[in-house]
Design an enzyme around this catalytic site. Structure first.
Site, PDB file in Angstrom:
ATOM      1  N   ASP A 198      17.089  -0.369   4.458  1.00  0.00           N
ATOM      2  CA  ASP A 198      18.253  -0.586   3.532  1.00  0.00           C
ATOM      3  C   ASP A 198      17.547  -0.868   2.114  1.00  0.00           C
ATOM      4  OD1 ASP A 198      20.439  -1.818   2.248  1.00  0.00           O
ATOM      5  OD2 ASP A 198      21.012  -2.821   4.372  1.00  0.00           O
ATOM      6  N   LYS A 245      19.270   4.080   4.489  1.00  0.00           N
ATOM      7  CA  LYS A 245      20.380   3.906   3.807  1.00  0.00           C
ATOM      8  C   LYS A 245      20.136   3.874   2.471  1.00  0.00           C
ATOM      9  CE  LYS A 245      23.221   0.756   5.859  1.00  0.00           C
ATOM     10  NZ  LYS A 245      23.818  -0.774   5.818  1.00  0.00           N
ATOM     11  N   PHE A 248      27.624  -1.041   7.423  1.00  0.00           N
ATOM     12  CA  PHE A 248      27.066  -1.830   8.208  1.00  0.00           C
ATOM     13  C   PHE A 248      27.121  -1.287   9.779  1.00  0.00           C
ATOM     14  CE2 PHE A 248      25.467  -5.418  10.903  1.00  0.00           C
ATOM     15  CZ  PHE A 248      24.396  -5.701  10.268  1.00  0.00           C
TER      16      PHE A 248
END
Ligand code: PRP
Length: 186
Positions: free
Chosen positions: A105, A133, A154
């Site tokens: 992330d 991501k 998410f």
């Protein structure tokens, strides 16, 4: 309703796509490490489902080890503070290390882990992440093997959790918005 799957709003990556992509990654890793030593370092807890499928598609001799890292706690945003909950049990000096992770992330977690493991003088160190991501990245990080690039949502399932749960869902999914509120007892 007691079914976990009833909490799912949308399946982002289904079981068929996961199986296919994990097989491809395993085949690619097998080619790249043919004739070489290989140590898979799985980052707990999220990486465990991916590891267990991936290793069955890696057709070269290898060993597995585990590290437990926490950067999220129970939050849905990375805090940027990386904590080692459990370190590797073996030395990695001279080994070809492949870090196996469920998701990158911000990149804080793997940048920290890679930096730390690099100080132990492995022969090589690479990263294999199921999900990337990329638009959320805060620190530069080379991911050598990527399963899927995903949007900034998410996600849970296939190892990924929300407040410790949903790791067992066999697909990658987004929960219904009301489910992202705090659960009783958590
Ligand atoms: C998740 C995931 C990565 C990290 C990625 O772990 O498994 O380790 O966050 O985020 P970053 O790129 O922003 O650092 P988490 O802390 O949720 O622990 P878990 O694997 O035990 O669920």
């Amino acid at each position: 309703m007691c079914m976990l799957s009833a909490d799912v709003a949308k399946i982002l990556i289904d079981e068929v796509a996961l199986r296919q992509r994990v097989r491809e990654l395993g085949e690619q890793i097998s080619r790249d490490y043919c004739g070489q030593d290989l140590l898979l370092v799985c980052i707990l807890k999220g990486g465990v489902v991916f590891l267990s499928d991936l290793m069955r598609h890696i057709d070269v001799p290898h060993e597995i080890e585990f590290m437990a890292i926490s950067s999220y706690g129970d939050a849905t945003e990375s805090s940027g503070i990386v904590r080692i909950m459990m370190d590797l049990a073996v030395p990695i000096k001279g080994r070809n290390v492949l870090i196996v992770e469920d998701i990158v992330d911000t990149g804080y977690t793997l940048a920290y882990v890679k930096g730390l493991l690099s100080t132990r003088e492995p022969a090589s160190i690479r990263i294999c992440a199921l999900l990337d991501k990329a638009e959320r990245r805060k620190v530069p990080l080379q991911i050598d093997y990527v399963g899927f690039e995903i949007p900034n949502e998410f996600v849970v399932g296939y190892g990924l959790d929300f407040q410790g749960r949903y790791r067992n869902l066999p697909y990658v999914a987004v929960l219904k918005p009301e489910r992202y509120r705090k659960q009783p007892g958590k």
